[in-house]
Write an enzyme that holds these catalytic residues in place. Sequence first.
Site, PDB file in Angstrom:
ATOM      1  N   ASP B  91       1.172  -1.223   0.021  1.00 13.91           N
ATOM      2  CA  ASP B  91      -0.239  -0.058   0.106  1.00 13.91           C
ATOM      3  C   ASP B  91       1.023   1.559  -0.049  1.00 13.91           C
ATOM      4  O   ASP B  91       1.814   1.162   0.331  1.00 13.91           O
ATOM      5  CB  ASP B  91      -0.926   0.128   0.851  1.00 13.91           C
ATOM      6  CG  ASP B  91      -0.083  -0.140   2.452  1.00 13.91           C
ATOM      7  OD1 ASP B  91       1.426  -0.053   2.583  1.00 13.91           O
ATOM      8  OD2 ASP B  91      -0.822  -0.963   3.509  1.00 13.91           O
ATOM      9  N   SER B  92       0.397   2.472  -0.031  1.00 10.78           N
ATOM     10  CA  SER B  92       1.259   3.418  -0.176  1.00 10.78           C
ATOM     11  C   SER B  92       2.079   4.479   1.147  1.00 10.78           C
ATOM     12  O   SER B  92       2.568   4.972   1.303  1.00 10.78           O
ATOM     13  CB  SER B  92       0.427   4.632  -0.900  1.00 10.78           C
ATOM     14  OG  SER B  92      -0.694   5.203   0.396  1.00 10.78           O
ATOM     15  N   GLY B  93       0.825   3.615   1.982  1.00 10.42           N
ATOM     16  CA  GLY B  93       1.743   4.128   3.856  1.00 10.42           C
ATOM     17  C   GLY B  93       0.407   5.372   3.985  1.00 10.42           C
ATOM     18  O   GLY B  93       0.655   5.586   4.558  1.00 10.42           O
ATOM     19  N   GLY B  94      -0.730   5.943   3.092  1.00 15.05           N
ATOM     20  CA  GLY B  94      -1.305   6.509   2.758  1.00 15.05           C
ATOM     21  C   GLY B  94      -2.542   6.990   4.479  1.00 15.05           C
ATOM     22  O   GLY B  94      -2.344   7.310   5.569  1.00 15.05           O
ATOM     23  N   PHE B  95      -2.894   5.286   4.668  1.00 14.63           N
ATOM     24  CA  PHE B  95      -3.742   5.143   5.542  1.00 14.63           C
ATOM     25  C   PHE B  95      -3.012   4.840   6.569  1.00 14.63           C
ATOM     26  O   PHE B  95      -3.604   5.386   8.022  1.00 14.63           O
ATOM     27  CB  PHE B  95      -4.130   4.305   5.451  1.00 14.63           C
ATOM     28  CG  PHE B  95      -5.249   3.152   6.257  1.00 14.63           C
ATOM     29  CD1 PHE B  95      -7.104   3.944   6.191  1.00 14.63           C
ATOM     30  CD2 PHE B  95      -5.204   2.187   6.817  1.00 14.63           C
ATOM     31  CE1 PHE B  95      -7.549   3.651   6.723  1.00 14.63           C
ATOM     32  CE2 PHE B  95      -5.592   1.977   7.745  1.00 14.63           C
ATOM     33  CZ  PHE B  95      -7.193   2.450   7.784  1.00 14.63           C
ATOM     34  N   ASP B 145      -2.228   8.442  -1.304  1.00 12.00           N
ATOM     35  CA  ASP B 145      -3.408   9.955  -1.441  1.00 12.00           C
ATOM     36  C   ASP B 145      -4.418  10.617   0.213  1.00 12.00           C
ATOM     37  O   ASP B 145      -3.401  10.474   0.658  1.00 12.00           O
ATOM     38  CB  ASP B 145      -4.576   9.068  -1.425  1.00 12.00           C
ATOM     39  CG  ASP B 145      -4.923   7.876  -0.850  1.00 12.00           C
ATOM     40  OD1 ASP B 145      -4.162   7.574  -0.265  1.00 12.00           O
ATOM     41  OD2 ASP B 145      -5.712   6.908  -0.259  1.00 12.00           O
ATOM     42  N   GLY B 223     -10.877   4.440   1.456  1.00 10.55           N
ATOM     43  CA  GLY B 223     -11.289   5.294   2.525  1.00 10.55           C
ATOM     44  C   GLY B 223     -13.021   4.911   2.205  1.00 10.55           C
ATOM     45  O   GLY B 223     -13.961   5.557   3.018  1.00 10.55           O
ATOM     46  N   ASP B 273      -8.607  -6.354   0.791  1.00 10.29           N
ATOM     47  CA  ASP B 273      -7.550  -7.122   1.385  1.00 10.29           C
ATOM     48  C   ASP B 273      -7.725  -6.140   2.665  1.00 10.29           C
ATOM     49  O   ASP B 273      -8.524  -5.325   3.171  1.00 10.29           O
ATOM     50  CB  ASP B 273      -5.930  -6.065   1.336  1.00 10.29           C
ATOM     51  CG  ASP B 273      -5.905  -4.785   1.923  1.00 10.29           C
ATOM     52  OD1 ASP B 273      -6.489  -4.137   1.138  1.00 10.29           O
ATOM     53  OD2 ASP B 273      -4.826  -4.246   2.966  1.00 10.29           O
ATOM     54  N   CYS B 312     -14.900 -27.427   6.340  1.00  8.88           N
ATOM     55  CA  CYS B 312     -14.360 -26.662   5.948  1.00  8.88           C
ATOM     56  C   CYS B 312     -13.115 -27.718   5.607  1.00  8.88           C
ATOM     57  O   CYS B 312     -12.068 -28.198   6.254  1.00  8.88           O
ATOM     58  CB  CYS B 312     -13.405 -25.780   7.029  1.00  8.88           C
ATOM     59  SG  CYS B 312     -12.298 -24.349   6.640  1.00  8.88           S
ATOM     60  N   CYS B 314      -9.688 -26.289   5.280  1.00 10.43           N
ATOM     61  CA  CYS B 314      -8.741 -25.285   6.187  1.00 10.43           C
ATOM     62  C   CYS B 314      -7.400 -26.133   6.600  1.00 10.43           C
ATOM     63  O   CYS B 314      -7.901 -27.088   7.270  1.00 10.43           O
ATOM     64  CB  CYS B 314      -8.897 -24.073   6.938  1.00 10.43           C
ATOM     65  SG  CYS B 314      -8.537 -24.080   8.157  1.00 10.43           S
ATOM     66  N   CYS B 317      -9.130 -27.268   9.590  1.00 10.50           N
ATOM     67  CA  CYS B 317     -10.261 -27.835   9.971  1.00 10.50           C
ATOM     68  C   CYS B 317     -10.057 -29.057   9.484  1.00 10.50           C
ATOM     69  O   CYS B 317     -10.870 -30.126  10.268  1.00 10.50           O
ATOM     70  CB  CYS B 317     -10.834 -26.978   9.379  1.00 10.50           C
ATOM     71  SG  CYS B 317     -11.691 -25.899  10.182  1.00 10.50           S
ATOM     72  N   HIS B 344      -7.490 -20.692   9.192  1.00  6.59           N
ATOM     73  CA  HIS B 344      -9.051 -20.994   9.518  1.00  6.59           C
ATOM     74  C   HIS B 344      -9.390 -19.285   8.755  1.00  6.59           C
ATOM     75  O   HIS B 344     -10.010 -19.653   8.020  1.00  6.59           O
ATOM     76  CB  HIS B 344      -9.891 -21.376  10.698  1.00  6.59           C
ATOM     77  CG  HIS B 344     -11.208 -21.622   9.999  1.00  6.59           C
ATOM     78  ND1 HIS B 344     -11.672 -22.255   9.662  1.00  6.59           N
ATOM     79  CD2 HIS B 344     -12.325 -20.111  10.041  1.00  6.59           C
ATOM     80  CE1 HIS B 344     -12.849 -22.592   9.409  1.00  6.59           C
ATOM     81  NE2 HIS B 344     -13.339 -21.032   9.879  1.00  6.59           N
TER      82      HIS B 344
END
Lengths: 358, 358
Positions: B91-95, B145, B223, B273, B312, B314, B317, B344
């Site tokens: 990611d951009s690091g913005g968040f 952003d 956002g 994500d 399941c 996984c 499970c 899981h």
Amino acid sequence: MHNFEIIFVNDSFSRSGILKTRRGEVKTPTFMPDGTRGVVKSLTAEQVKSVGIDIVLANTYHLHLMPGEAVVKKLGGVHGFGKWQGPILTDSGGFQVFSLSKLRKITEEGVTFKHPVTGEMRQITPEKSIQIQLELGADMIVAFDHLTGLDEKSRDKTREAFDRTHRWLERCVTEFKRLTKDMKAADRPLLFGVVQGGLDLDLRKKSLALVQASGVDGIAIGGLSVGETQEEMFKVLEALAPHYDPNRPHFLLGVGTPSDLRFAFEHGIDMADCVLPTRNARHATVWGENDEIMHLTNAKYIEDTLPIQEGCDCYACANGYSRGFLRHQFKVGEPLAGSLASIHNLRYLQRIAESYRK
Amino acid sequence: MHNFEIIFVNDSFSRSGILKTRRGEVKTPTFMPDGTRGVVKSLTAEQVKSVGIDIVLANTYHLHLMPGEAVVKKLGGVHGFGKWQGPILTDSGGFQVFSLSKLRKITEEGVTFKHPVTGEMRQITPEKSIQIQLELGADMIVAFDHLTGLDEKSRDKTREAFDRTHRWLERCVTEFKRLTKDMKAADRPLLFGVVQGGLDLDLRKKSLALVQASGVDGIAIGGLSVGETQEEMFKVLEALAPHYDPNRPHFLLGVGTPSDLRFAFEHGIDMADCVLPTRNARHATVWGENDEIMHLTNAKYIEDTLPIQEGCDCYACANGYSRGFLRHQFKVGEPLAGSLASIHNLRYLQRIAESYRK
């Protein structure tokens, strides 16, 4: 008493064999990781298997207190619980009762102590220890002994514990026979008796003779690696080496370091367990080339692109997880770092064990 | 712009495709786990792979602060670092700059903030974000952003952030072109631009048009999942759905729950994500049948022999690790419980993604 097949004995006391249990064979010598609470900390059964390990240890004391052997049994016993499908050995709970529990009171009947969480008083007797271990569903179990040497070293105390250990062993054997009398030989777990006697070589040899005379399947050496020097421990192992019944497996409890293990395997020991490799690993301490003790949080590893140990075939090293990566992940508290380091340390000790096999 | 191949579009906006990156293909729709510090917390690359995951996300903000992109590069880039050999998106690091950092100051140039450990002041500009991401070696990167919506919702603020986001996008595109101009097309990472505009549907549509006009490889929706209701989020996704360029991948940042993901995949989203599945898992919270939120530390699971979710596939499970076992291990703080629950939860979301594929 045909559970142990010796493949090879070399000119010292070192030997290589196969221990047959109801849940498969164990190649010896071997190192057994401690799965204190039913799993080797932070590792899946698959990851433990990848280390080349045949057998793991689980702690009776911890599982008895939480979640309790009745719950473990309902959840499929120690095997169904933690999903390790190979042999599992439980210790007797003796070491933990003496080293971890508060307000303990020792009588001829057993040990009374305070539950560390609920505060209620509990008692473990020799019979109770055997009952718990069979309830847990272990494939090898250990007789309940009176440990000495943690804080008191007087000859009288050692002697008292020595005598009690053997009286308790008789009670364990009786209880074990009572509870397993209807089992077929192939389904029966193996019982180990514990040799005590502190650092007194005469007492140790007498204890070994008594344990071997008791009819147990295997011989466990207890009361070592409890604060004595390595030299003192080695003297005990040296003194015992010529006197073991060669047809039974010899298990050294709670040991140890790479050099401890080499000495033990060279003096008739077939199996050993210890929390050291995994506990150290979770604290970023690993073994490198020539037993070097590496603290992976050290700043010198920041940009180190090498694996923990070049040429090591463990999952962490073989996949090239670098010291720099591990340092960073330890620094930020990432549990994966401890898992990878645990895999390496266990493999390090297992490679030592394998080097003594034929 | 031939990085995305659409295999199938159904009668809604849902579609299935293959995203081609320099490090392999990604089947979409897909859920991407967050490998905040270069690894998916407590899991080996092999364990992540076992979930059926093609691509993982790493966080620029965290890796920039510790150990720093220069160190990651020396240790082999994000791929050599954490040993995930498939595609990685940063990611951009913005968040994180907006949500985690203290003393942040936003100017037209970029965002200045205090390093949470050393206390020194750092600045991330649009150019710097692109430089860090390329230095880290990601296969897909995201433009820097100006996030709105965490604490302020006024129209003026939203508009200001909206305008700045697009000015910053231009600077990101320019810097990206400058730094990748000598790369062959097959070696070039993919750049995603971020659509902002808060909950204002007009602004959102304008933002999407501007991002699509900027020549980026992929469209990211930012956002959202920042405190608004699910209904508010769904309105934005619904408004955008008819307007996406169908030939580019559509990435929803930081979402989400199973129902969020279903709605997103049904409205043109190809990838998403979120830290939710792994963070929840480490706190013993997992998804069971029909999205049931299960708190595995609950006493009702003490003797529960069932896996988290029957049927399941996984690792946890399928191998039958029981709810009772997991409850106990969570209670005693065993990290393996968090690893198994993470596997899981990731598989739970990946199965949702797979159900939309052709």
